[in-house]
Design a protein around this motif. Structure first.
Motif, short mmCIF file in Angstrom:
data_model
loop_
_atom_site.label_atom_id
_atom_site.label_comp_id
_atom_site.label_asym_id
_atom_site.label_seq_id
_atom_site.Cartn_x
_atom_site.Cartn_y
_atom_site.Cartn_z
N ARG A 159 -38.58 21.23 25.70
CA ARG A 159 -37.66 21.09 26.90
C ARG A 159 -37.11 19.63 27.09
NH1 ARG A 159 -42.32 23.87 29.40
NH2 ARG A 159 -43.02 21.77 30.39
N LEU A 160 -37.60 18.88 25.99
CA LEU A 160 -37.02 17.68 26.08
C LEU A 160 -35.65 17.61 25.67
CD1 LEU A 160 -39.97 16.07 24.07
CD2 LEU A 160 -39.82 16.25 26.40
N SER A 161 -34.91 16.35 25.97
CA SER A 161 -33.69 16.21 25.40
C SER A 161 -33.73 15.61 23.81
CB SER A 161 -32.97 14.95 26.39
OG SER A 161 -33.78 13.46 25.84
N GLY A 162 -32.52 15.52 23.26
CA GLY A 162 -32.37 15.30 21.95
C GLY A 162 -33.16 13.84 21.72
N GLY A 163 -32.76 12.80 22.56
CA GLY A 163 -33.34 11.61 22.25
C GLY A 163 -34.81 11.45 22.70
N GLN A 164 -35.50 12.13 23.63
CA GLN A 164 -36.92 12.47 23.73
C GLN A 164 -37.35 13.12 22.63
OE1 GLN A 164 -36.53 14.45 27.43
NE2 GLN A 164 -36.64 12.63 28.92
N ARG A 165 -36.89 14.16 22.05
CA ARG A 165 -37.50 14.69 21.01
C ARG A 165 -37.53 13.86 19.66
NH1 ARG A 165 -37.03 20.44 21.02
NH2 ARG A 165 -36.59 20.41 18.82
N GLN A 166 -36.53 12.91 19.59
CA GLN A 166 -36.71 12.03 18.48
C GLN A 166 -37.82 10.90 18.84
OE1 GLN A 166 -32.56 10.63 17.99
NE2 GLN A 166 -32.96 10.26 15.75
N LEU A 167 -37.87 10.61 19.88
CA LEU A 167 -38.96 9.64 20.11
C LEU A 167 -40.58 10.36 19.89
CD1 LEU A 167 -37.63 7.88 23.38
CD2 LEU A 167 -38.14 6.65 21.12
N ALA A 168 -40.64 11.56 20.31
CA ALA A 168 -41.80 12.43 20.15
C ALA A 168 -41.99 12.64 18.71
CB ALA A 168 -41.84 13.65 20.84
N SER A 169 -41.12 12.91 17.83
CA SER A 169 -40.97 12.90 16.39
C SER A 169 -41.58 11.66 16.00
CB SER A 169 -39.90 13.59 15.71
OG SER A 169 -39.82 13.46 14.37
N LEU A 170 -41.07 10.50 16.15
CA LEU A 170 -41.42 9.20 15.76
C LEU A 170 -42.86 8.90 16.10
CD1 LEU A 170 -40.87 6.22 14.53
CD2 LEU A 170 -40.27 5.61 16.74
N ALA A 171 -43.57 9.38 17.31
CA ALA A 171 -44.80 9.18 17.89
C ALA A 171 -45.71 9.96 16.83
CB ALA A 171 -44.97 9.75 19.25
N GLN A 172 -45.16 11.12 16.12
CA GLN A 172 -45.98 11.96 15.46
C GLN A 172 -46.22 11.24 14.23
OE1 GLN A 172 -43.47 15.66 15.59
NE2 GLN A 172 -45.86 16.80 16.01
N ALA A 173 -45.23 10.70 13.67
CA ALA A 173 -45.25 9.88 12.36
C ALA A 173 -46.26 8.59 12.55
CB ALA A 173 -44.21 9.30 11.88
N VAL A 228 -48.60 8.56 3.59
CA VAL A 228 -47.33 8.40 3.83
C VAL A 228 -47.15 9.52 5.05
CG1 VAL A 228 -45.06 9.07 3.13
CG2 VAL A 228 -46.67 8.32 1.47
N ALA A 229 -46.09 9.01 6.15
CA ALA A 229 -45.79 9.74 7.27
C ALA A 229 -44.33 9.78 7.20
CB ALA A 229 -46.41 9.08 8.67
N PHE A 230 -43.68 11.01 7.36
CA PHE A 230 -42.41 11.20 7.41
C PHE A 230 -41.90 11.87 8.90
CE2 PHE A 230 -39.11 14.80 6.87
CZ PHE A 230 -38.01 14.03 6.41
N MET A 231 -40.73 11.15 9.25
CA MET A 231 -40.20 11.61 10.54
C MET A 231 -38.70 12.17 10.25
SD MET A 231 -38.65 9.36 13.39
CE MET A 231 -37.10 10.09 14.65
N PRO A 232 -38.71 13.41 10.56
CA PRO A 232 -37.58 14.20 10.27
C PRO A 232 -36.23 13.98 11.16
CG PRO A 232 -39.05 15.66 11.40
CD PRO A 232 -39.91 14.29 11.03
N GLN A 233 -35.23 14.40 10.96
CA GLN A 233 -34.14 14.16 11.98
C GLN A 233 -34.37 14.86 13.28
OE1 GLN A 233 -30.41 15.22 10.33
NE2 GLN A 233 -30.44 13.86 8.36
N SER A 234 -34.85 15.87 13.44
CA SER A 234 -35.30 16.42 14.69
C SER A 234 -36.46 17.43 14.55
CB SER A 234 -34.09 17.19 15.11
OG SER A 234 -33.68 18.37 14.12
#
Length: 263
Positions: free
Chosen positions: A142-156, A81-87
């Protein structure tokens, strides 16, 4: 990839002195599908995801095919299982590439036993798939909110999990990036994975999800195909709004809110 359906039975989860979900059950969620969790604020959507991920104290049965996830420790569960948090945390100093590699190497995946070169290759492949490979060397902080979300998705995604739990994966994204992310989510499902995502945009959920679960105060108010779960009656009782659920010229469901329920 084969794993079998996700079965949630008699599931309870919450916080100290504040239970949120009690004896919660859903119809089995088949592999190769996208399920959207929708509902008003404080309905229990994020609590359900975090409980399934093993990040909150929980009781009951969570079976992924023949595996009882609730019987596994957090490290073992992370292999499935992988979990992507809100931020992501605001103060993170790692680069995007380092964060994704760290997520891969921290998970006890049977599929991954390579060294740093292989980990870097897999991380870059995922970043490229999400269209953010140009951010690989940028600091998370240093990322924007949207970029941070995409990076979090990449981690999952980099861990190639059988079950992917996404908490509001599109909330900070513009329309084009919402489309890109949901396209990737559908591709992940076609690969045989189960994707369960919290979505606030009902029209987005109806367009992309195979199944929709409507939560209300910790209970399942409706579940099924989008046209079955999202109805004017459900929107009135759960959200407190008068709304129309109609099909556009291309046959897609569209939700038009006319106003709050009087009184």
């Amino acid at each position: 990839m084969t794993s079998g359906p996700l079965a949630i039975t008699g599931f309870s989860a919450g916080y100290r002195n504040r239970p949120v979900l009690t004896d919660f059950s859903l119809s089995p969620i088949p592999e190769g599908s996208v399920t959207a969790l929708v509902g008003p604020n404080a309905a229990g959507k994020s609590t359900l995801l975090r409980g399934l991920a093993g990040l909150l104290p929980a009781a009951g049965s969570v079976r992924l095919g023949g595996i009882e996830l609730s019987a596994l420790g957090l490290a073992q569960r992370a292999g499935h299982v992988a979990f992507m948090p809100q931020s992501l945390p605001q103060g993170a100093e790692l680069s995007v590439l380092e964060a994704v590699i760290g997520a891969l190497k921290a998970s006890p995946l049977a599929e991954f036993d390579g060294g740093l070169t292989e980990a870097r290759r897999r991380a870059v492949d995922v970043l490229d798939r999400l269209g953010i490979v140009d951010l690989a060397l940028d600091g998370i902080g240093r990322l924007s909110g949207g970029q941070r979300q995409l990076a979090s998705l990449a981690q999952a995604m980099v861990r190639a999990p059988k079950l992917l739990l996404l908490d509001e994966p599109t909330s900070a994204l513009d329309l084009r990036h919402q489309l890109d992310v949901m396209t990737v989510v559908r591709e992940l499902a076609r690969e045989g994975r189960i994707v369960v995502a919290v979505l606030h945009d009902l029209t987005l959920a109806a367009a992309w999800a195979d199944h929709v679960v409507v939560l209300d105060h910790g209970r399942c108010a409706a579940q099924g195909r989008p046209e079955t779960a999202i109805t004017p009656e459900i929107l009135r009782s759960v959200y407190g709004v008068d709304a129309r659920v109609e099909r556009c010229s291309r046959g897609r469901l569209h939700i038009a809110v006319d106003g709050p329920v009087p009184g």
